[in-house]
Design a protein around this motif. Sequence first.
Motif, PDB file in Angstrom:
ATOM      1  N   VAL A  61     -30.200  27.702   3.398  1.00 19.27           N
ATOM      2  CA  VAL A  61     -30.143  27.981   1.970  1.00 19.27           C
ATOM      3  C   VAL A  61     -30.711  29.369   1.749  1.00 19.27           C
ATOM      4  CG1 VAL A  61     -31.027  27.309  -0.294  1.00 19.27           C
ATOM      5  CG2 VAL A  61     -30.313  25.548   1.334  1.00 19.27           C
ATOM      6  N   ILE A  62     -29.878  30.296   1.267  1.00 24.51           N
ATOM      7  CA  ILE A  62     -30.353  31.671   1.079  1.00 24.51           C
ATOM      8  C   ILE A  62     -30.573  32.015  -0.389  1.00 24.51           C
ATOM      9  CG2 ILE A  62     -29.404  32.565   3.247  1.00 24.51           C
ATOM     10  CD1 ILE A  62     -27.189  33.872   1.411  1.00 24.51           C
ATOM     11  N   GLU A  63     -30.056  31.166  -1.304  1.00 26.67           N
ATOM     12  CA  GLU A  63     -30.357  31.383  -2.721  1.00 26.67           C
ATOM     13  C   GLU A  63     -30.536  30.031  -3.380  1.00 26.67           C
ATOM     14  OE1 GLU A  63     -27.370  33.713  -4.763  1.00 26.67           O
ATOM     15  OE2 GLU A  63     -27.511  35.318  -3.279  1.00 26.67           O
ATOM     16  N   ALA A  64     -31.509  29.935  -4.262  1.00 28.23           N
ATOM     17  CA  ALA A  64     -31.721  28.731  -5.058  1.00 28.23           C
ATOM     18  C   ALA A  64     -32.101  29.190  -6.448  1.00 28.23           C
ATOM     19  CB  ALA A  64     -32.823  27.870  -4.452  1.00 28.23           C
ATOM     20  N   GLU A  65     -31.361  28.725  -7.438  1.00 30.47           N
ATOM     21  CA  GLU A  65     -31.539  29.267  -8.785  1.00 30.47           C
ATOM     22  C   GLU A  65     -31.343  28.160  -9.811  1.00 30.47           C
ATOM     23  OE1 GLU A  65     -29.415  32.729 -11.552  1.00 30.47           O
ATOM     24  OE2 GLU A  65     -28.286  31.736  -9.980  1.00 30.47           O
ATOM     25  N   THR A  66     -32.160  28.156 -10.851  1.00 31.19           N
ATOM     26  CA  THR A  66     -31.926  27.235 -11.960  1.00 31.19           C
ATOM     27  C   THR A  66     -30.887  27.855 -12.888  1.00 31.19           C
ATOM     28  OG1 THR A  66     -34.167  26.375 -11.840  1.00 31.19           O
ATOM     29  CG2 THR A  66     -33.006  26.070 -13.931  1.00 31.19           C
ATOM     30  N   ILE A  67     -29.805  27.111 -13.132  1.00 29.84           N
ATOM     31  CA  ILE A  67     -28.731  27.609 -13.996  1.00 29.84           C
ATOM     32  C   ILE A  67     -29.046  27.279 -15.455  1.00 29.84           C
ATOM     33  CG2 ILE A  67     -26.262  27.335 -14.526  1.00 29.84           C
ATOM     34  CD1 ILE A  67     -26.817  28.955 -11.997  1.00 29.84           C
ATOM     35  N   PHE A  68     -29.492  26.060 -15.706  1.00 30.02           N
ATOM     36  CA  PHE A  68     -30.041  25.743 -17.028  1.00 30.02           C
ATOM     37  C   PHE A  68     -30.998  24.581 -16.878  1.00 30.02           C
ATOM     38  CE2 PHE A  68     -26.067  23.071 -17.292  1.00 30.02           C
ATOM     39  CZ  PHE A  68     -26.682  21.826 -17.442  1.00 30.02           C
ATOM     40  N   GLU A  69     -31.831  24.383 -17.886  1.00 28.81           N
ATOM     41  CA  GLU A  69     -32.601  23.150 -17.968  1.00 28.81           C
ATOM     42  C   GLU A  69     -32.838  22.799 -19.418  1.00 28.81           C
ATOM     43  OE1 GLU A  69     -36.030  23.942 -15.492  1.00 28.81           O
ATOM     44  OE2 GLU A  69     -37.163  24.732 -17.175  1.00 28.81           O
ATOM     45  N   GLY A  70     -33.172  21.529 -19.651  1.00 29.73           N
ATOM     46  CA  GLY A  70     -33.521  21.099 -20.998  1.00 29.73           C
ATOM     47  C   GLY A  70     -32.362  20.654 -21.854  1.00 29.73           C
ATOM     48  N   LEU A  71     -31.153  20.528 -21.278  1.00 30.94           N
ATOM     49  CA  LEU A  71     -30.005  20.108 -22.094  1.00 30.94           C
ATOM     50  C   LEU A  71     -29.828  18.596 -22.132  1.00 30.94           C
ATOM     51  CD1 LEU A  71     -27.129  22.616 -21.339  1.00 30.94           C
ATOM     52  CD2 LEU A  71     -28.644  22.467 -23.312  1.00 30.94           C
ATOM     53  N   GLY A  72     -30.507  17.889 -21.239  1.00 26.03           N
ATOM     54  CA  GLY A  72     -30.331  16.445 -21.121  1.00 26.03           C
ATOM     55  C   GLY A  72     -30.352  16.090 -19.649  1.00 26.03           C
ATOM     56  N   ARG A  73     -30.410  14.775 -19.369  1.00 29.93           N
ATOM     57  CA  ARG A  73     -30.472  14.319 -17.984  1.00 29.93           C
ATOM     58  C   ARG A  73     -29.109  14.531 -17.325  1.00 29.93           C
ATOM     59  NH1 ARG A  73     -34.467  10.638 -16.899  1.00 29.93           N
ATOM     60  NH2 ARG A  73     -33.194   9.020 -15.951  1.00 29.93           N
ATOM     61  N   VAL A  74     -29.053  15.341 -16.275  1.00 29.42           N
ATOM     62  CA  VAL A  74     -27.772  15.636 -15.628  1.00 29.42           C
ATOM     63  C   VAL A  74     -27.427  14.498 -14.670  1.00 29.42           C
ATOM     64  CG1 VAL A  74     -26.542  17.172 -14.070  1.00 29.42           C
ATOM     65  CG2 VAL A  74     -27.981  18.120 -15.887  1.00 29.42           C
ATOM     66  N   ARG A  75     -26.338  13.804 -14.960  1.00 27.96           N
ATOM     67  CA  ARG A  75     -25.945  12.626 -14.195  1.00 27.96           C
ATOM     68  C   ARG A  75     -24.854  12.959 -13.172  1.00 27.96           C
ATOM     69  NH1 ARG A  75     -28.815   8.232 -13.323  1.00 27.96           N
ATOM     70  NH2 ARG A  75     -29.318   7.859 -15.508  1.00 27.96           N
ATOM     71  N   ASP A  76     -23.967  13.885 -13.547  1.00 23.14           N
ATOM     72  CA  ASP A  76     -22.885  14.223 -12.629  1.00 23.14           C
ATOM     73  C   ASP A  76     -22.471  15.674 -12.855  1.00 23.14           C
ATOM     74  OD1 ASP A  76     -21.077  13.813 -10.604  1.00 23.14           O
ATOM     75  OD2 ASP A  76     -19.588  12.784 -11.837  1.00 23.14           O
ATOM     76  N   VAL A  77     -22.006  16.307 -11.790  1.00 25.95           N
ATOM     77  CA  VAL A  77     -21.518  17.686 -11.849  1.00 25.95           C
ATOM     78  C   VAL A  77     -20.196  17.715 -11.099  1.00 25.95           C
ATOM     79  CG1 VAL A  77     -22.092  20.104 -11.440  1.00 25.95           C
ATOM     80  CG2 VAL A  77     -23.924  18.406 -11.520  1.00 25.95           C
ATOM     81  N   ARG A  78     -19.161  18.281 -11.693  1.00 34.04           N
ATOM     82  CA  ARG A  78     -17.856  18.362 -11.026  1.00 34.04           C
ATOM     83  C   ARG A  78     -17.249  19.732 -11.291  1.00 34.04           C
ATOM     84  NH1 ARG A  78     -16.492  12.986  -8.498  1.00 34.04           N
ATOM     85  NH2 ARG A  78     -18.340  11.905  -9.209  1.00 34.04           N
TER      86      ARG A  78
END
Length: 488
Positions: free
Chosen positions: A440-457
């Motif tokens: 893993v050469i990069e790790a970044e938060t894209i967003f937070e605080g919008l709600g519980r993230v259940r799935d990403v597609r």
Amino acid sequence: MRALHFFQCSLVCFLAATASVSAKSIVDAVYRENCASCHGAELEAGSGGALADGLWKHGGSDHAIADSIAAGILDAGMPAYGKTLSPEVIRSLVVYIREKESTFQAKEVPPVMPVGVVKTQRGSFVVETVLASGLETPWALAFLPDGRKLVTERPGRLRVIDASWNLVLEPVNGTPQVVQSNQGGLLDVVPAPDFASSGWIYLSYAAPLPRGEPASKSSMTKISRGRLIQNRWVDEETIFEADPVHFSTSGVHFGSRLVFDRGDLYFSIGDRGQSPAAQDIAAPNGKILRLHSDGSIPADNPFATRIDALAAVWSYGHRNPQGLVVDPRSHEIYDTEHGPRGGDEFNLIRKGANFGWPLVCFGMNYDGSPLTALTELDGIDAPLYHWTPSIATCGLAFYIGDKFPDWTHDYFVGGLRAGGSAGPRKSGCLQRLRIRAGKVIEAETIFEGLGRVRDVRCGPDGLIYVVLNQPDSIIRLVPVLAEPADPI
Ligand code: HEC
């Protein structure tokens, strides 16, 4: 030194001595008794200096911190705890320090809040809500080739969304009965790779014990496939069902995600709250499993010829994998899994490999009691990345779309929580990981605080779709033009 005397006993004695302390405070108590006088109640200051500010004089890696605690820094006045605190307790202190560190940093750095255009390291986007209401605890999202979408709702309903993002009001009729309790219910949904010709749709869910008492709530992860004809679920076939001995009334750790590679189905099942079973290759708990699309066993499964193993097992030693993807170029499978308190993992799933749960882990128990001092061990595959404190990983996507060229082949990891489990934080996050040459050469938060993230597609349109709980909704990230990102 009353504090030190308190710990002049074995781990067993330590646990007995603290059994009267409220469950939440075991690691707090260890810290308060031994460390707070010099490092401050909130690890913020004192004669020993802050432990939560992210600045380390004697090394900031987990190993270095554990060494500082065990060996002390005698010249500076930091006592050595290696003889009085067990390695397990020292490990739980490291996790505790990490939690406080992340809370401290969260106070310093405002969270990434998507108001208007959000600029990240490699792309700028706006958040669009595509479905704001009508769903209850949506768990998974799948795209069909004709533009329709399928969404599972954990209470047990499969829903159809039309090509223009209108939710069909009537849930699909005749889907399998699920046991809805705690984390159990209707979970993942994935169309077969040959869906256009075969029409098969695969579901994972917490199924009731076959022929069991309907009210017993005994359940286990099950995989079925069926077809969707005029809003009816038809032609249902069982693809995987565990032996009845593996059903239990536990409401936790069902997994489960489904992913196809080269026509075969890979799926995950959590340990169902029975952590030793994750090490037992005869049990489906805590496993990634692999079957042909019709449920038959591939002859080259790693344990297919062993009579002491479940032939469907592909890898073992998992806790609760709730993200599973394949890189279609290399056919490598990756998962994300929930750790306990700390130690959420991102793993490259190798055939037949042991991922260590519960022998090896970066986290501690939820009550702050120690779990293991081991974060690595021969014969155990280490995670490529871990989150301590936990983000409560759920949902994982591999980006192969054309709308965010600078994110090509990156991994997007959902979290039910934001980083930092210690303080009151806004819920949910999306993180981006970049992997090159197995690291893993990069790790970044894209967003937070919008709600519980259940799935990403990753949608067929190249946009990134995120299924949220609280508020129950579906959003997508839409690129906006900004200055070009820095060259790699
Ligand atoms: C008697 C005072 C005292 C107590 C008690 C104490 N420490 Fe320390 N600690 C210190 C001092 C002094 C330092 C060295 C600070 C420096 O080098 O500037 C230190 C350094 C450390 C460091 C290294 C920090 C760095 O910047 O690299 C860690 C980690 C640490 N302590 C953890 C603990 C933990 C955990 C406990 C309880 C188990 C504890 N300490 C108890 C005084 C104390």
